[in-house]
Design a protein around this motif. Structure first.
Motif, PDB file in Angstrom:
ATOM      1  N   SER A 215      -6.615  71.772 -40.811  1.00  0.00           N
ATOM      2  CA  SER A 215      -7.178  73.042 -41.257  1.00  0.00           C
ATOM      3  C   SER A 215      -6.089  74.098 -41.338  1.00  0.00           C
ATOM      4  N   SER A 216      -6.350  75.088 -42.200  1.00  0.00           N
ATOM      5  CA  SER A 216      -5.502  76.265 -42.311  1.00  0.00           C
ATOM      6  C   SER A 216      -6.387  77.397 -42.805  1.00  0.00           C
ATOM      7  N   GLY A 217      -6.478  78.477 -42.018  1.00  0.00           N
ATOM      8  CA  GLY A 217      -7.399  79.544 -42.377  1.00  0.00           C
ATOM      9  C   GLY A 217      -8.829  79.030 -42.326  1.00  0.00           C
ATOM     10  N   ASP A 218      -9.599  79.280 -43.399  1.00  0.00           N
ATOM     11  CA  ASP A 218     -10.976  78.794 -43.453  1.00  0.00           C
ATOM     12  C   ASP A 218     -11.103  77.591 -44.369  1.00  0.00           C
ATOM     13  N   VAL A 219     -10.003  76.877 -44.562  1.00  0.00           N
ATOM     14  CA  VAL A 219      -9.996  75.712 -45.449  1.00  0.00           C
ATOM     15  C   VAL A 219      -9.679  74.457 -44.644  1.00  0.00           C
ATOM     16  N   LEU A 220     -10.463  73.409 -44.883  1.00  0.00           N
ATOM     17  CA  LEU A 220     -10.181  72.097 -44.318  1.00  0.00           C
ATOM     18  C   LEU A 220      -9.454  71.260 -45.351  1.00  0.00           C
ATOM     19  N   TYR A 221      -8.543  70.415 -44.893  1.00  0.00           N
ATOM     20  CA  TYR A 221      -7.866  69.444 -45.761  1.00  0.00           C
ATOM     21  C   TYR A 221      -8.167  68.060 -45.215  1.00  0.00           C
ATOM     22  N   LEU A 222      -8.639  67.184 -46.081  1.00  0.00           N
ATOM     23  CA  LEU A 222      -9.031  65.842 -45.649  1.00  0.00           C
ATOM     24  C   LEU A 222      -8.442  64.798 -46.585  1.00  0.00           C
ATOM     25  N   THR A 223      -8.115  63.652 -46.001  1.00  0.00           N
ATOM     26  CA  THR A 223      -7.587  62.551 -46.800  1.00  0.00           C
ATOM     27  C   THR A 223      -8.677  61.516 -47.034  1.00  0.00           C
ATOM     28  N   SER A 224      -8.492  60.770 -48.108  1.00  0.00           N
ATOM     29  CA  SER A 224      -9.362  59.645 -48.419  1.00  0.00           C
ATOM     30  C   SER A 224      -8.498  58.587 -49.084  1.00  0.00           C
ATOM     31  N   TYR A 225      -8.079  57.606 -48.289  1.00  0.00           N
ATOM     32  CA  TYR A 225      -7.151  56.576 -48.751  1.00  0.00           C
ATOM     33  C   TYR A 225      -5.865  57.249 -49.243  1.00  0.00           C
ATOM     34  N   ASN A 226      -5.570  57.200 -50.550  1.00  0.00           N
ATOM     35  CA  ASN A 226      -4.339  57.820 -51.044  1.00  0.00           C
ATOM     36  C   ASN A 226      -4.628  59.125 -51.786  1.00  0.00           C
ATOM     37  N   SER A 227      -5.772  59.750 -51.496  1.00  0.00           N
ATOM     38  CA  SER A 227      -6.134  61.029 -52.101  1.00  0.00           C
ATOM     39  C   SER A 227      -6.271  62.086 -51.011  1.00  0.00           C
ATOM     40  N   ILE A 228      -6.189  63.343 -51.421  1.00  0.00           N
ATOM     41  CA  ILE A 228      -6.314  64.449 -50.489  1.00  0.00           C
ATOM     42  C   ILE A 228      -7.200  65.516 -51.120  1.00  0.00           C
ATOM     43  N   TYR A 229      -8.038  66.151 -50.286  1.00  0.00           N
ATOM     44  CA  TYR A 229      -9.011  67.126 -50.760  1.00  0.00           C
ATOM     45  C   TYR A 229      -8.930  68.388 -49.922  1.00  0.00           C
ATOM     46  N   SER A 230      -9.198  69.521 -50.559  1.00  0.00           N
ATOM     47  CA  SER A 230      -9.412  70.763 -49.819  1.00  0.00           C
ATOM     48  C   SER A 230     -10.901  71.050 -49.814  1.00  0.00           C
ATOM     49  N   VAL A 231     -11.391  71.598 -48.704  1.00  0.00           N
ATOM     50  CA  VAL A 231     -12.801  71.980 -48.583  1.00  0.00           C
ATOM     51  C   VAL A 231     -12.829  73.435 -48.139  1.00  0.00           C
ATOM     52  N   THR A 232     -13.234  74.315 -49.056  1.00  0.00           N
ATOM     53  CA  THR A 232     -13.329  75.736 -48.759  1.00  0.00           C
ATOM     54  C   THR A 232     -14.718  76.033 -48.212  1.00  0.00           C
ATOM     55  N   LEU A 233     -14.767  76.577 -47.003  1.00  0.00           N
ATOM     56  CA  LEU A 233     -16.031  76.795 -46.306  1.00  0.00           C
ATOM     57  C   LEU A 233     -16.572  78.197 -46.593  1.00  0.00           C
ATOM     58  N   ALA A 234     -17.896  78.299 -46.630  1.00  0.00           N
ATOM     59  CA  ALA A 234     -18.553  79.592 -46.843  1.00  0.00           C
ATOM     60  C   ALA A 234     -19.928  79.544 -46.200  1.00  0.00           C
ATOM     61  N   GLU A 235     -20.465  80.717 -45.902  1.00  0.00           N
ATOM     62  CA  GLU A 235     -21.808  80.798 -45.341  1.00  0.00           C
ATOM     63  C   GLU A 235     -22.827  80.682 -46.468  1.00  0.00           C
ATOM     64  N   GLY A 236     -23.804  79.796 -46.284  1.00  0.00           N
ATOM     65  CA  GLY A 236     -24.836  79.599 -47.279  1.00  0.00           C
ATOM     66  C   GLY A 236     -26.128  80.306 -46.912  1.00  0.00           C
ATOM     67  N   VAL A 237     -27.205  79.930 -47.590  1.00  0.00           N
ATOM     68  CA  VAL A 237     -28.510  80.539 -47.362  1.00  0.00           C
ATOM     69  C   VAL A 237     -29.073  80.078 -46.025  1.00  0.00           C
TER      70      VAL A 237
END
Length: 334
Positions: A215-237
């Motif tokens: 993680s860095s700030g409010d963003v998670l970084y996750l791997t999936s095999y040989n790929s990488i994803y960012s997940v930007t978090l926010a408050e929902g309903v």
């Protein structure tokens, strides 16, 4: 050590070379088998075969951390202050002995004595909120979350509520909450009083099997095999948490290997850490630490004056003659 620039998606080599083992800076440094990473400020600790290496992420300088700790024990580890804490278990006399140890800057190792508490189940995650240690322990088919005050060894355990977790892959702290990943899901854990309330993050994608997490700030970084994803978090309903999932697709350039014109590919993310806008990961097959530089996406809105007389459009100082801005219109730039 290699870096991915998320603005250009280029991969560059920060330290190490495709050779053997040596301390040094940049290309003069060598790793034998870099595996797990841990961030302390701008430094990165690397579990490198049977050694612990230290990388200055600003300069690429690599040194060997002298310690009596067995590097192979450092699988679940975290930083609190200037100390490294790690979980270790061993099987002896038909029983598991599970402990947490403190590794000090001088290399000395001491057991963290827990006050009237015994770790009875496997620890799936160990992290820190800057004040205490937090760990996730498997007990009776569910995960129990606990807090440790390292000065006193007092352990506070939380009663789980909400979603049931039997195992997790990673544990990160963002703000006052914990986040854990398991398979294709991400969970938020809120600790309050004696309760750990677990809720599933609503993601805008499905079918991605997540493994390593940082993680860095409010963003998670996750791997999936040989790929990488960012997940930007926010408050929902209704107090829910949402996550916008974006795949990061790094590209290889001549700069990927010290500007030599050689492209050194990689095949698998076995760990990752984040420092600011940079993601660092060990490239074990090539014996490198690499970095992905990520620039945050910015959004701004421009309304063109109705009195504007010359509505030419330029990007980074270069005019694009095929584009014009309509007077009185509003535009969103990203």
């Amino acid at each position: 050590i290699r870096k991915i620039d998320t603005s250009t998606l280029n991969i560059t080599t920060v330290a190490g070379r495709v050779e053997n083992f040596a301390d040094g800076t940049g290309q003069n440094a060598e790793f034998k088998s870099p595996h797990k990473l841990l961030v302390s400020g701008t430094d990165i600790y690397v579990r490198d075969d049977k050694r612990i290496r230290k990388v200055d992420s600003n300069t690429g300088e690599v040194s060997t951390f002298q310690t009596s700790a067995d590097a192979e024990d450092l699988y679940q580890w975290t930083i609190l202050g200037t100390d490294i804490y790690y979980y270790h278990e061993e099987y002896s006399n038909s029983a598991y002995i599970r402990k947490i140890f403190k590794l000090s800057p001088d290399g000395s190792v001491n057991e963290l004595e827990l006050n009237n508490y015994t770790i009875e189940g496997y620890v799936y995650g160990l992290t820190s909120d800057g004040t205490d240690l937090l760990f996730a322990e498997s007990t009776g088919g569910t995960i129990k979350f606990s807090r440790v005050a390292v000065d006193t060894g007092v352990v506070t355990s939380y009663t789980a509520a909400g979603e049931n977790l039997s195992y997790i892959f990673g544990l990160e702290v963002i703000g006052d909450s914990l986040f854990a990943n398991r398979d294709s899901d991400i969970y938020k854990i809120e600790l309050s009083g004696t309760t750990a309330t677990v809720s599933k993050v609503t993601l805008d994608t499905s079918g991605v099997y997540f493994e390593q997490m940082a993680s860095s700030g409010d963003v998670l970084y996750l791997t999936s095999y040989n790929s990488i994803y960012s997940v930007t978090l926010a408050e929902g309903v209704g107090g829910t948490t949402t996550g916008t999932v974006t795949e990061i697709e790094p590209s290889f350039t001549a700069a990927s290997y010290y500007n030599t014109g050689s492209e050194v590919q990689f095949s698998y993310f076995n760990d990752l850490v984040a420092i600011g806008t940079g993601i660092y990961f060990p490239d074990s097959s090539n014996k490198l630490i690499r970095k992905i530089s990520i620039m945050p996406q910015e959004t701004f809105i421009v309304t063109v004056s109705t009195a504007s007389g010359n509505n030419r459009f330029a990007l980074d100082g270069e005019e694009i003659t095929t584009k014009t801005l309509v007077r009185g219109a509003t535009y969103r730039f990203m």
